[in-house]
Design a protein around this motif. Structure first.
Motif, PDB file in Angstrom:
ATOM      1  N   GLY B 423       0.804  -1.226   0.000  1.00 43.80           N
ATOM      2  CA  GLY B 423       0.000   0.000   0.000  1.00 43.80           C
ATOM      3  C   GLY B 423       0.827   1.261   0.000  1.00 43.80           C
ATOM      4  N   ARG B 424       2.072   1.181   0.459  1.00 41.06           N
ATOM      5  CA  ARG B 424       2.886   2.384   0.586  1.00 41.06           C
ATOM      6  C   ARG B 424       4.290   2.092   0.087  1.00 41.06           C
ATOM      7  NH1 ARG B 424      -1.417   4.452   0.673  1.00 41.06           N
ATOM      8  NH2 ARG B 424      -2.469   5.409   2.470  1.00 41.06           N
ATOM      9  N   ALA B 427       9.729   5.079   0.029  1.00 42.49           N
ATOM     10  CA  ALA B 427       9.947   6.483   0.424  1.00 42.49           C
ATOM     11  C   ALA B 427       8.810   6.967   1.321  1.00 42.49           C
ATOM     12  CB  ALA B 427      10.050   7.371  -0.820  1.00 42.49           C
ATOM     13  N   ASP B 428       7.612   6.514   1.019  1.00 43.51           N
ATOM     14  CA  ASP B 428       6.438   6.893   1.823  1.00 43.51           C
ATOM     15  C   ASP B 428       6.578   6.312   3.230  1.00 43.51           C
ATOM     16  OD1 ASP B 428       3.836   7.283   2.826  1.00 43.51           O
ATOM     17  OD2 ASP B 428       2.914   6.984   0.876  1.00 43.51           O
ATOM     18  N   ALA B 431       9.188   8.150   5.182  1.00 46.12           N
ATOM     19  CA  ALA B 431       8.706   9.452   5.666  1.00 46.12           C
ATOM     20  C   ALA B 431       7.806   9.260   6.884  1.00 46.12           C
ATOM     21  CB  ALA B 431       7.961  10.191   4.551  1.00 46.12           C
ATOM     22  N   MET B 432       6.926   8.247   6.825  1.00 42.02           N
ATOM     23  CA  MET B 432       6.045   7.989   7.975  1.00 42.02           C
ATOM     24  C   MET B 432       6.870   7.575   9.194  1.00 42.02           C
ATOM     25  SD  MET B 432       2.482   6.395   6.469  1.00 42.02           S
ATOM     26  CE  MET B 432       3.071   5.025   5.497  1.00 42.02           C
ATOM     27  N   ALA B 434       9.919   8.425   9.865  1.00 43.11           N
ATOM     28  CA  ALA B 434      10.637   9.605  10.373  1.00 43.11           C
ATOM     29  C   ALA B 434       9.709  10.460  11.233  1.00 43.11           C
ATOM     30  CB  ALA B 434      11.192  10.417   9.205  1.00 43.11           C
ATOM     31  N   ILE B 435       8.452  10.588  10.811  1.00 47.51           N
ATOM     32  CA  ILE B 435       7.482  11.372  11.590  1.00 47.51           C
ATOM     33  C   ILE B 435       7.203  10.674  12.923  1.00 47.51           C
ATOM     34  CG2 ILE B 435       5.047  12.061  11.650  1.00 47.51           C
ATOM     35  CD1 ILE B 435       5.374  12.558   8.566  1.00 47.51           C
ATOM     36  N   PHE B 452       6.300   0.130   9.700  1.00 41.63           N
ATOM     37  CA  PHE B 452       6.640   0.601   8.355  1.00 41.63           C
ATOM     38  C   PHE B 452       7.733  -0.243   7.697  1.00 41.63           C
ATOM     39  CE2 PHE B 452       5.038   4.418  10.620  1.00 41.63           C
ATOM     40  CZ  PHE B 452       3.820   4.444   9.973  1.00 41.63           C
TER      41      PHE B 452
END
Lengths: 456, 456
Positions: B423-424, B427-428, B431-432, B434-435, B452
């Motif tokens: 689904g992701r 890179a997505d 990023a998630m 990292a947040i 992730f």
């Protein structure tokens, strides 16, 4: 040419690295002329891969970058005030697809709002966001700023219609979230996070937007009302009648009088009222009759002019406010875009004039706005240059006293940096700063915009 | 009692640190019985300050925490599968305010959906989210999971109605975003980011939600259709007639036949059709007549039963699917909540049966869902325990082939962790991640949920 600019020229082609002052003039000043910066170059990549390569090169060189779309923002968010490089998205201007079944639009970030509206209209659909700058404003820009506008009362925020984005992070990695469905519940809403981030988290290169269905039958009413409470009662009566609000604008006596005088318009009401409401409403074919009937149920309503369809004549009373205000102020008007909880709008509007009058004797506030969203555009005329910040400060402080927002739809940009502490708590700002650092550790993306530190 | 539990008991009171197995049994198993974990304690703070103090203490002790509301999730996201401490929000159950002018609801995260619906109804308003678990599901839970449901086609996602949150971060700092306005454009959308984050970024303690206006007049239709394309044409005809979709559900012949047989219902159509559509539609008082007229404009429509208002009789054909499926499968049905772009639903549904049939001869798929959102609930009956993952894998892979989402509205939780790579993108996910690290550096909040990393 510096080694960095040579590297960028190799990526985008020499013709798309603009350095001559006359070629970059339009990109270093905003349309109001208020914000002016300087830059060594405006770089114009042609696709996501080039955007990513440009950012990667800037990242290696430690070069700050300001992303820029149509440069129509109102808060100085797209101007290289500190000599940043400008990354223009205007060549990312391809409309890739309109899917009438899924009601989605896929397009480059540099496509203008007007072009996207046209593409949607060819399939009987609407973009959902509309604003006066539609011929220049870009899709990337309205997403990066979460642009509002008159239609928001019906179609919600721009954010609520962003299904996907492609975006290059500060170091050149490309984030692609591209599932054309409102139902895609896998982890964090990164498209929503980038929406309204004002170019500080990534450079949006492509957008996947949900389109909306236009109303079939509308009617427009301009009504004098004795109070904001009556305006809200009118909203409720429209809903009770099974009709839908397409737009709900509040005018004040001062604004309406000024517009009538300056534009040579007949005053729409036989008796003056402190406020007027302009509403466009949709429903079945009989919408005008149903609306007329609904009006009779509202107390506190004075004269009401009602026309079938979208009435350009009635809208003109609202739409000529901006131009009239600009022409009526001896100095550039202080234009503040705020929002106040609906139950406090009356009190806010009543307090604003006396409050400003005490401290700024020449100042004349003219307010109008999207009242069903709480959004009030506060314009203060005849303010001297050295009073501008103090006027803004007074208005924002009053907004906060009523629990409102110092930025309803224009964003923070450079213009409101110093007041961000009025809108977000220290813990909130710290969380936002942590997210920004997580995605852009070197702090290269639009570094002077949306600053979370504040001296307040 | 460990020093940490003693500290927690001092914060919330000894009566609210539950450790006895019989007292925590309901909190360590989900309602399906599929997910069971274990915990040293269920802690029940009474307000935001106590939640913050509990988290700060756990943070100092390095103690992982699973936030839990009504424990009605479908993906194992609120169960302490690895012995985490459970932080229950059920005592945060105060409805603070319904503002009928601003159309907002302020409430504790532990308020049930049903209680919030009732509070909104007292002012003639709706919560906008509805789901079968309304008596147990909490507001904090529907926000943390961005819960969907039948009403989403009209009122949008739960996320689109979250105006503000109060939430405690992993280290006990409290984030308060509390401006009761849809227009509040100051930096990043942290309420939207927490919505759907499944308890991994913060523990939501209070929510500020936008309420919506219910329809005045509705009509319900159950129609046999020859294809999904015809179902979408029906949706378009409803919009063209100036009516509003309240709900738009797709049934298949297999599902409808099973329901009629099991529930002893008369089959609604004289001739069998591959699909059926159940739609509830709103508009003016004449909505039923307008809808009847609109139906005549659609080709490919077989029998249609139309009733005024919300027809419990017609809805029963849809609503008894879940129970019927549970009673008809020799093994617990594999229940997958996916979404497929609208233009590909037909092909997806056509491919699914043969695809599963080839590899899993006993498997019987029964699909139904919210077709105007692309949401399809795939239920696969008669799957042996050792086939379950392979069946899920086959369905998700097919979903991705058509560009859809492996989680439409239920989230990832524990159940879909291993498929998140479908689904992701890398890179997505980076990023998630990292947040997540930015807001919870020690990784203590719901650590085994929404992972992730993936081996795909």
């Amino acid at each position: 040419m510096s080694p960095l600019l040579e590297e960028l020229a190799a990526i985008v082609g020499p013709a798309h690295v603009l350095t001559a002052p006359e070629l970059v003039a339009g990109q270093v000043t905003d349309w109001t002329g208020y914000w002016t910066g300087h830059t060594t170059a405006v770089v114009r990549p042609a696709d996501t891969a080039q955007v990513a390569a440009v950012l990667a090169a800037c990242h290696r060189a430690g070069q700050p970058v300001v992303p820029q779309g149509g440069n129509t923002g109102l808060v100085g968010g797209s101007i290289p005030l500190e000599g940043e490089l400008v990354l223009s998205t205007l060549r990312l201007n391809r409309i890739e697809q309109v899917d009438p079944l899924g009601r989605t639009l896929a397009a480059g970030a540099g496509v203008t709002v007007a072009a996207a509206q046209q593409a949607a209209a060819e399939h009987g659909l609407l973009l959902g966001t509309d604003l006066a700058s539609r011929d220049s404003a870009t899709l990337g820009g309205i997403v990066a700023t979460n642009a509002g506008g008159v239609a928001m009362v019906k179609y919600g925020s721009t954010r609520s219609r962003v299904l996907g984005v492609e975006a290059a992070l500060a170091d050149g990695r490309v984030l692609t979230r591209w599932i054309p469905l409102v139902k895609d519940n896998i982890g964090y809403d990164l498209p929503g996070l980038l929406t309204g981030s004002e170019g500080t988290l990534a450079v949006i290169t492509r957008v996947l937007l949900r389109l909306v269905v236009p109303a079939r039958h509308t009617a427009t009413v301009l009504a004098g009302v004795d109070s904001v409470v009556t305006a809200l009662a009118l909203r409720d009566a429209v809903n009770r009648a099974g009709l839908t609000l397409e737009a709900a604008e509040l005018l004040t006596a001062a604004g309406l009088d000024l517009v009538c005088t300056r534009q040579g318009l007949r005053h729409p009401f036989s008796e003056p009222t402190p406020y007027a409401v302009l509403m466009e409403v949709s429903g079945p074919a009989e919408v005008a009759e149903i609306l007329a009937e609904a009006l009779t149920s509202v107390d506190g309503l004075a004269d009401a002019a009602l026309e079938e369809g979208h009435s350009a004549r009635l809208w003109h009373y609202r739409e000529s406010h901006t131009e009239t205000i600009a022409a009526s102020s001896s100095t550039p008007a202080v234009k503040l875009d705020v929002a106040v909880p609906l139950g406090h709008q009356e009190e806010f509007l009543g307090r604003l004039g006396p409050l400003l009058g005490e401290r700024f004797p020449t100042a004349r506030p003219i307010c109008f706005g999207h009242f069903a969203d709480g959004n009030i555009h506060v314009n203060v005329l005849d303010v001297s240059a050295d009073e501008r910040d103090a006027v803004s400060d007074a208005v924002f402080t009053l907004v906060r006293r009523y629990g409102g927002s110092i930025s309803a739809e224009h964003g923070i940009g450079r213009a409101k940096n110093r007041w961000i502490g009025l809108g977000r708590s220290p813990a909130d700002r710290a969380a936002m700063a942590a997210i920004r650092t997580a995605l852009d550790p070197a702090g290269l993306l639009n570094p002077a915009v949306l600053r979370f530190d504040t001296d307040r």
